[in-house]
Design an enzyme around this catalytic site. Structure first.
Site, PDB file in Angstrom:
ATOM      1  N   CYS A  77       0.830  -1.205   0.000  1.00  0.00           N
ATOM      2  CA  CYS A  77       0.000   0.000   0.000  1.00  0.00           C
ATOM      3  C   CYS A  77       0.870   1.263   0.000  1.00  0.00           C
ATOM      4  O   CYS A  77       1.611   1.504  -0.949  1.00  0.00           O
ATOM      5  CB  CYS A  77      -1.012  -0.052   1.147  1.00  0.00           C
ATOM      6  SG  CYS A  77      -2.316   1.191   0.974  1.00  0.00           S
ATOM      7  N   HIS A 175      -3.768  -4.928  -0.258  1.00  0.00           N
ATOM      8  CA  HIS A 175      -3.318  -5.493   1.017  1.00  0.00           C
ATOM      9  C   HIS A 175      -3.415  -7.018   0.943  1.00  0.00           C
ATOM     10  O   HIS A 175      -4.493  -7.570   1.163  1.00  0.00           O
ATOM     11  CB  HIS A 175      -4.201  -4.994   2.162  1.00  0.00           C
ATOM     12  CG  HIS A 175      -3.969  -3.569   2.512  1.00  0.00           C
ATOM     13  ND1 HIS A 175      -2.999  -3.169   3.400  1.00  0.00           N
ATOM     14  CD2 HIS A 175      -4.557  -2.431   2.070  1.00  0.00           C
ATOM     15  CE1 HIS A 175      -3.004  -1.852   3.505  1.00  0.00           C
ATOM     16  NE2 HIS A 175      -3.947  -1.374   2.700  1.00  0.00           N
ATOM     17  N   GLU A 177      -2.472  -9.118   3.046  1.00  0.00           N
ATOM     18  CA  GLU A 177      -2.807  -9.652   4.378  1.00  0.00           C
ATOM     19  C   GLU A 177      -4.288  -9.511   4.706  1.00  0.00           C
ATOM     20  O   GLU A 177      -4.760 -10.098   5.671  1.00  0.00           O
ATOM     21  CB  GLU A 177      -1.940  -8.965   5.449  1.00  0.00           C
ATOM     22  CG  GLU A 177      -2.350  -7.564   5.853  1.00  0.00           C
ATOM     23  CD  GLU A 177      -2.034  -6.447   4.862  1.00  0.00           C
ATOM     24  OE1 GLU A 177      -2.344  -5.278   5.179  1.00  0.00           O
ATOM     25  OE2 GLU A 177      -1.493  -6.720   3.770  1.00  0.00           O
TER      26      GLU A 177
END
Length: 193
Positions: A77, A175, A177
């Site tokens: 990001c 992202h 994750e």
């Protein structure tokens, strides 16, 4: 394997640590240059505003360290955006790892782009066993245009770089994750590079 997440006060760190743990690894949070240099893999997260994040990097000297790293480095990001030449957000000079300037989305679209969008034109070991048009989670108002280092694209008003690669440096605008199983696969691929 020693995985270090760079800790400079502008990170979405918990969710990355949990994702790495789910893959069976442990990550260390650090802003210590020696510890970062000795890592097998480095993750450079980022959430927030570019000029503030760059100020935090400069205060700890990490702005000069990161571009010299030789092991695989993944910017996520804002981390990816700070690895570019510069950003329109706060007129911020970046680290110059990716040869592209980050610009703001047009006023025609709602910003931030927040939520799920697809990735296409995948080219890199980062996307091994990931199929085109998978959905990834994104939150951003600025983007890196398509350039020679683009390894994935996303369409939001314009087609832009949702991932970049230059030598041992990788960046994702999304992202991983927070992007479910596919995001974890991308993180796992990074850990195998």
């Amino acid at each position: 394997m020693k995985i270090v997440i760079i800790n400079y006060g502008a990170g979405n760190i918990q969710s990355i640590m949990f994702a790495i743990e789910r893959l069976g690894f442990k990550a260390v949070l650090s802003n210590n240059p020696d510890e970062i240099k000795s890592a097998d893999k480095v993750i450079f997260p980022g959430v927030g505003e570019a000029s503030y994040a760059m100020k935090m990097l400069k205060q700890s000297g990490l702005d000069t360290l990161i571009p010299t790293l030789k092991q695989p480095v993944l910017g996520i990001c804002l981390g990816m955006q700070l690895m570019c030449n510069k950003s329109e957000e706060g007129s911020t000079e970046g680290l110059g790892i990716f040869d592209v300037d980050v610009i703001k989305f047009s006023p025609k679209v709602k910003v931030p782009q927040m939520g799920w969008n697809t990735i296409s034109n995948l080219k890199s070991d980062l996307f091994k066993d990931v199929v085109e048009k998978e959905y990834m989670y994104l939150v951003h108002s600025f983007y890196a245009p398509i350039c020679k280092e683009t390894i994935a694209t996303t369409d939001y008003d314009v087609e832009y770089s949702s991932a970049l690669e230059n030598d041992n440096f990788y960046g994702t605008q999304f992202h991983p994750e927070k992007s479910g199983d596919v995001g974890e696969k991308i993180l796992e691929n990074f850990l195998k590079i």
